[in-house]
Design a protein around this motif. Structure first.
Motif, PDB file in Angstrom:
ATOM      1  N   ASP A 181       0.863  -1.182   0.000  1.00  0.00           N
ATOM      2  CA  ASP A 181       0.000   0.000   0.000  1.00  0.00           C
ATOM      3  C   ASP A 181       0.897   1.228   0.000  1.00  0.00           C
ATOM      4  N   LEU A 182       1.211   1.710  -1.203  1.00  0.00           N
ATOM      5  CA  LEU A 182       2.137   2.834  -1.314  1.00  0.00           C
ATOM      6  C   LEU A 182       1.567   4.106  -0.711  1.00  0.00           C
ATOM      7  N   ALA A 183       0.263   4.316  -0.891  1.00  0.00           N
ATOM      8  CA  ALA A 183      -0.355   5.535  -0.369  1.00  0.00           C
ATOM      9  C   ALA A 183      -0.231   5.619   1.139  1.00  0.00           C
ATOM     10  N   ALA A 184      -0.373   4.478   1.798  1.00  0.00           N
ATOM     11  CA  ALA A 184      -0.286   4.441   3.265  1.00  0.00           C
ATOM     12  C   ALA A 184       1.126   4.117   3.743  1.00  0.00           C
ATOM     13  N   GLU A 185       2.052   3.958   2.784  1.00  0.00           N
ATOM     14  CA  GLU A 185       3.445   3.608   3.107  1.00  0.00           C
ATOM     15  C   GLU A 185       3.498   2.403   4.042  1.00  0.00           C
ATOM     16  N   THR A 186       2.780   1.352   3.630  1.00  0.00           N
ATOM     17  CA  THR A 186       2.660   0.146   4.448  1.00  0.00           C
ATOM     18  C   THR A 186       2.872  -1.092   3.579  1.00  0.00           C
ATOM     19  N   VAL A 187       3.570  -2.071   4.129  1.00  0.00           N
ATOM     20  CA  VAL A 187       3.720  -3.377   3.495  1.00  0.00           C
ATOM     21  C   VAL A 187       3.204  -4.426   4.466  1.00  0.00           C
ATOM     22  N   TYR A 188       2.368  -5.310   3.965  1.00  0.00           N
ATOM     23  CA  TYR A 188       1.785  -6.374   4.778  1.00  0.00           C
ATOM     24  C   TYR A 188       2.444  -7.705   4.426  1.00  0.00           C
ATOM     25  N   ALA A 189       2.794  -8.471   5.435  1.00  0.00           N
ATOM     26  CA  ALA A 189       3.312  -9.820   5.225  1.00  0.00           C
ATOM     27  C   ALA A 189       2.168 -10.808   5.388  1.00  0.00           C
ATOM     28  N   LEU A 190       2.125 -11.793   4.510  1.00  0.00           N
ATOM     29  CA  LEU A 190       1.082 -12.811   4.575  1.00  0.00           C
ATOM     30  C   LEU A 190       1.624 -14.049   5.283  1.00  0.00           C
ATOM     31  N   GLY A 191       1.106 -14.302   6.475  1.00  0.00           N
ATOM     32  CA  GLY A 191       1.488 -15.501   7.218  1.00  0.00           C
ATOM     33  C   GLY A 191       2.734 -15.347   8.052  1.00  0.00           C
ATOM     34  N   SER A 192       3.811 -14.853   7.456  1.00  0.00           N
ATOM     35  CA  SER A 192       5.082 -14.682   8.155  1.00  0.00           C
ATOM     36  C   SER A 192       5.980 -13.792   7.321  1.00  0.00           C
ATOM     37  N   TRP A 193       6.832 -13.020   7.985  1.00  0.00           N
ATOM     38  CA  TRP A 193       7.776 -12.182   7.253  1.00  0.00           C
ATOM     39  C   TRP A 193       8.817 -13.022   6.525  1.00  0.00           C
ATOM     40  N   ASP A 194       8.976 -14.282   6.952  1.00  0.00           N
ATOM     41  CA  ASP A 194       9.964 -15.158   6.315  1.00  0.00           C
ATOM     42  C   ASP A 194       9.392 -15.965   5.160  1.00  0.00           C
ATOM     43  N   ASN A 195       8.073 -15.933   4.974  1.00  0.00           N
ATOM     44  CA  ASN A 195       7.482 -16.647   3.840  1.00  0.00           C
ATOM     45  C   ASN A 195       8.024 -16.073   2.537  1.00  0.00           C
ATOM     46  N   GLN A 196       8.285 -16.976   1.592  1.00  0.00           N
ATOM     47  CA  GLN A 196       8.880 -16.571   0.323  1.00  0.00           C
ATOM     48  C   GLN A 196       7.865 -16.618  -0.816  1.00  0.00           C
ATOM     49  N   LEU A 197       8.161 -15.841  -1.849  1.00  0.00           N
ATOM     50  CA  LEU A 197       7.363 -15.835  -3.077  1.00  0.00           C
ATOM     51  C   LEU A 197       8.305 -15.942  -4.264  1.00  0.00           C
ATOM     52  N   THR A 198       7.929 -16.750  -5.251  1.00  0.00           N
ATOM     53  CA  THR A 198       8.613 -16.722  -6.538  1.00  0.00           C
ATOM     54  C   THR A 198       7.832 -15.791  -7.451  1.00  0.00           C
ATOM     55  N   LEU A 199       8.552 -14.918  -8.150  1.00  0.00           N
ATOM     56  CA  LEU A 199       7.958 -13.881  -8.988  1.00  0.00           C
ATOM     57  C   LEU A 199       8.590 -13.906 -10.365  1.00  0.00           C
TER      58      LEU A 199
END
Length: 311
Positions: A181-199
């Motif tokens: 959420d760039l407008a709110a200058e916020t990043v949310y982690a889903l489940g855990s900050w250590d969870n990984q995503l392939t992009l």
């Protein structure tokens, strides 16, 4: 229309001209411009609307100018038999029609490919590791992907190749997804900050899919894992801070919170995806073991994408 009796080049059909289909078509046509002897290329398009002249359609004219043949059929309304009749003229069929086509579409296309006895079929599985996630996930459409895999693995007449790509890089930054959420200058982690995503970007998926199509020795009956990048939610927050030049608020959405949100609105597509991408497995794999790294093919990282698109 794709081959003549004297033309022995394998004919490739791409189904779908959206963001992914367009990238796959572009990469294939670029390869064939350099190696015209390798194959012919066609794309499946919806038939033109009644009363319109397809000859003046700018999209069709552009495709034809690139040497891409056009086959008319509407995947949504065509029967399995109709699609079989179309596919049986082709050596390789690559489906780039995703979940937006509706439930049952992936199975209909796979059954048609097998009935047509195409030599190679690339189903639309450009996403997560459905085998690892298994049945009964928060996204019920994933179960159909497993049905397609069972169908393909249960026969030996048609070769199949599944290209696992992870999440489209742009989707991670999509406001509707809600993680950045760039407008709110916020990043949310889903489940855990250590969870990984392939992009992986659609453009890179196109390049890598084309490379896989023409790879020697031929790739067949397997899942190929590609990875433009692989990052944790913690690394995502770091990237957003560097790109935005500011400190972001970091908020964890626990699995319990996400499950509760989905329970309140079980039909909400984004809540389904947030619950899926809160998993510690099935949505990421090591980039260093990916097809592109092993083949030394450069891809766009999450930070590079963010710097180029989040201005």
């Amino acid at each position: 229309m794709t081959t003549s009796p004297s033309d022995h080049r394998p004919a490739i059909l791409v189904i779908g001209t959206g963001e992914l289909g367009g990238s796959v078509l572009s990469a294939l046509s670029q390869h064939l411009a350099e190696h015209p002897e390798a194959a012919t290329l066609a794309v499946l398009l919806r038939p033109p609307a009644a009363g319109t002249d397809p000859a003046v359609d700018p999209r069709r004219k552009k495709l034809i100018s690139k040497g891409i043949d056009i086959v008319d059929a509407d995947v949504a309304t065509a029967s399995e038999a109709d699609l079989t009749a179309v596919m049986q003229r082709f050596h390789t069929v690559i489906s780039c029609v995703g979940f937006a086509a509706g439930p049952g579409t992936q199975l209909k296309l796979a059954r048609a490919a097998l009935a047509a006895r195409v030599t190679r079929y690339f189903p639309w599985q450009f996403g997560v590791d459905y085998d690892e996630i298994g049945r009964g996930s928060a996204q019920p459409l994933f179960d159909e992907q497993l049905d397609v895999r069972d169908l393909l693995r249960g026969q030996d007449a048609t070769e199949w190749v599944i290209v696992s790509t992870g999440m489209f890089t742009s989707f991670l930054f999509e406001p509707a997804f809600g993680v950045v959420d760039l407008a709110a200058e916020t990043v949310y982690a889903l489940g855990s900050w250590d969870n990984q995503l392939t992009l992986t970007t659609p453009e890179d998926i196109g390049v890598l899919t084309a490379d896989i199509v023409f790879a020697q020795p031929r790739i067949r009956d397997t899942v190929v894992y590609v990875a433009g990048d692989a990052i944790s939610y913690r690394e995502l927050a770091d990237i957003v801070e560097r790109v935005a030049g500011t400190t972001v608020t970091r908020t964890l959405w626990s699995n319990e919170f996400l499950t509760g949100q989905l329970r309140q609105d079980p039909d909400d597509t984004m809540r389904k995806y947030r619950a899926v991408f809160a998993r510690p497995s099935g949505v990421a794999w090591p980039k260093e073991q990916s097809y592109n790294v092993l083949r030394n093919i450069a891809t766009v990282s999450a930070e590079q994408w963010a710097r180029e698109n989040l201005g």
